[in-house]
Design an enzyme around this catalytic site. Structure first.
Site, PDB file in Angstrom:
ATOM      1  CD  GLU A 128      37.706  61.877 -18.201  1.00  0.00           C
ATOM      2  OE1 GLU A 128      38.369  61.979 -17.153  1.00  0.00           O
ATOM      3  OE2 GLU A 128      37.845  60.946 -18.998  1.00  0.00           O
ATOM      4  CB  THR A 181      44.686  63.089 -22.995  1.00  0.00           C
ATOM      5  OG1 THR A 181      44.831  61.988 -22.096  1.00  0.00           O
ATOM      6  CG2 THR A 181      43.390  62.925 -23.757  1.00  0.00           C
TER       7      THR A 181
HETATM    8  P1  ADP Z   1      43.636  58.478 -18.350  1.00  0.00           P
HETATM    9  O1  ADP Z   1      43.034  58.105 -19.682  1.00  0.00           O
HETATM   10  O2  ADP Z   1      44.523  57.372 -17.844  1.00  0.00           O
HETATM   11  O3  ADP Z   1      42.613  58.940 -17.367  1.00  0.00           O
HETATM   12  P2  ADP Z   1      44.163  61.250 -18.728  1.00  0.00           P
HETATM   13  O4  ADP Z   1      45.299  61.874 -19.462  1.00  0.00           O
HETATM   14  O5  ADP Z   1      42.783  61.404 -19.258  1.00  0.00           O
HETATM   15  O6  ADP Z   1      44.568  59.705 -18.578  1.00  0.00           O
HETATM   16  O7  ADP Z   1      44.125  61.802 -17.204  1.00  0.00           O
HETATM   17  C1  ADP Z   1      45.225  61.890 -16.423  1.00  0.00           C
HETATM   18  C2  ADP Z   1      45.477  63.356 -16.031  1.00  0.00           C
HETATM   19  O8  ADP Z   1      44.513  63.781 -15.061  1.00  0.00           O
HETATM   20  C3  ADP Z   1      46.832  63.519 -15.392  1.00  0.00           C
HETATM   21  O9  ADP Z   1      47.397  64.715 -15.871  1.00  0.00           O
HETATM   22  C4  ADP Z   1      46.524  63.635 -13.910  1.00  0.00           C
HETATM   23  O10 ADP Z   1      47.478  64.427 -13.232  1.00  0.00           O
HETATM   24  C5  ADP Z   1      45.152  64.304 -13.894  1.00  0.00           C
HETATM   25  N1  ADP Z   1      44.381  63.943 -12.682  1.00  0.00           N
HETATM   26  C6  ADP Z   1      43.852  64.779 -11.764  1.00  0.00           C
HETATM   27  N2  ADP Z   1      43.197  64.106 -10.809  1.00  0.00           N
HETATM   28  C7  ADP Z   1      43.290  62.804 -11.098  1.00  0.00           C
HETATM   29  C8  ADP Z   1      42.819  61.619 -10.474  1.00  0.00           C
HETATM   30  N3  ADP Z   1      42.126  61.627  -9.333  1.00  0.00           N
HETATM   31  N4  ADP Z   1      43.097  60.444 -11.075  1.00  0.00           N
HETATM   32  C9  ADP Z   1      43.810  60.401 -12.224  1.00  0.00           C
HETATM   33  N5  ADP Z   1      44.292  61.484 -12.860  1.00  0.00           N
HETATM   34  C10 ADP Z   1      44.041  62.688 -12.308  1.00  0.00           C
END
Ligand code: ADP
Length: 307
Positions: A128, A181
């Site tokens: 994360e 985020t």
């Molecule tokens: P959410 O709250 O929907 O998870 P975030 O902004 O915390 O949104 O996370 C999304 C970010 O993480 C994006 O920039 C995405 O490219 C990156 N990312 C990397 N790997 C993954 C994955 N397996 N699933 C989702 N997002 C990913």
């Protein structure tokens, strides 16, 4: 067992008054993952369906989380991961957390390591961190454990699973705008007025008390955010109208899901939750923005194996 299929759920973080500490797990939306043993040693993500995300272990939260787990608990057997993304990345309903949780839980189950789910959280958190820059368990904890969770202290993994009254139903609207985020965090003020802190503390205590006593009115009175919402809501089109519509229809509360752009409403029962969804739809349809709407019970189990 040569392969397993995992359902890794989406989640709503913050729940208005619980910034960075509260979250709940959703039932109807989640990623699916297949984790497979391979004769070729090492860890590989071999397929991602539904989203344009990197296959590279270092750039995908699933890869980083899985690697962190395998560094601590190595495997002679090779591991391959397939990710079927149903949760849009950056939607604010824990897309990255679902991938991180699914990868770690999936490998531990495939290798029959018998870990407690709570002990897998630090590895999922490492994944994360890639998405949000900092370690936050407000999506990881509910996606892993299910229900409503409170992260009292992350370092000592003091995470409490709270009760979730059975009639609570969540309505989510995801307006498909880009909201990073990091940006949604950067705009927050660094100081909190004492008066706001007092109100926020009273509301989080009220919400938790309401969850324990099945007191829907108390839950409703407590689902308020005195600190974060004012600034973040400016980033979400028609936020105030969407929220007013949900509350006028009879939702217990409505707020920003995680760092947005998704908005969640909590209702007592499916009838109101459906009406809230219709209200959301009629407002957002007037804008030139694509959107998704979901209605879900609270998922009390979290990540799980699929049959
Ligand atoms: P959410 O709250 O929907 O998870 P975030 O902004 O915390 O949104 O996370 C999304 C970010 O993480 C994006 O920039 C995405 O490219 C990156 N990312 C990397 N790997 C993954 C994955 N397996 N699933 C989702 N997002 C990913």
């Amino acid at each position: 067992m040569d392969s397993i299929k995992i359902f890794s759920p989406s989640s709503v973080a913050n729940l208005s008054c619980g910034f960075d500490v509260l979250g709940l797990c959703l039932e109807t939306i989640g990623d699916e993952m297949i984790i497979r043993k391979s004769e070729k040693p090492g860890l590989r993500i071999i397929k991602i369906d539904g989203e344009d995300l990197p296959l590279s272990i270092e750039k995908n939260v699933a890869g980083v989380a899985a690697k962190s787990y395998l560094n601590k608990f190595p495997s002679e057997i090779g591991i391959e991961i397939e990710i079927y993304k149903k949760i849009k990345a950056g939607s604010g309903i824990g897309s990255s957390a679902a991938s991180a949780v699914g990868a770690v839980y999936g490998i531990s189950e495939l290798l029959e390591r018998n870990h407690e789910k709570i002990d897998l959280i630090p590895f999922a958190l490492d994944g994360e961190k890639l998405a949000s820059g900092e370690a936050h368990a407000d999506n990881i904890a509910p996606a892993m454990l299910g229900g409503v969770t409170l992260v009292r202290d992350l370092n000592s993994l003091d995470i409490i699973k709270l009760p979730s009254p059975s009639e609570l139903v969540v309505t989510i609207i995801h307006p498909k705008i880009e909201l990073k985020t990091s940006h949604a965090r950067a705009i927050l003020k660094k100081q909190v007025p004492l008066k706001s802190l007092v109100k926020q503390t009273a509301n989080i205590a009220g919400l938790i008390s309401g969850l324990y006593s099945n007191d829907y009115d108390l839950i409703s009175r407590s689902l308020r955010d005195e600190i974060i919402e004012k600034e973040r809501s400016l980033l979400i089109p028609k936020y105030n109208s969407l929220k007013k519509s949900a509350l006028d229809i009879g939702a217990l509360g409505c707020g920003i899901s995680g760092s947005g752009p998704s908005i969640f409403a909590l209702s007592k029962g499916h009838i109101i939750a459906n009406e809230v969804a219709s209200g959301f739809k009629s407002i957002i349809s007037k804008l030139d923005i694509d959107f998704d709407i979901y209605i879900s019970n609270i998922n009390s189990n979290g990540v799980k194996k699929m049959i």
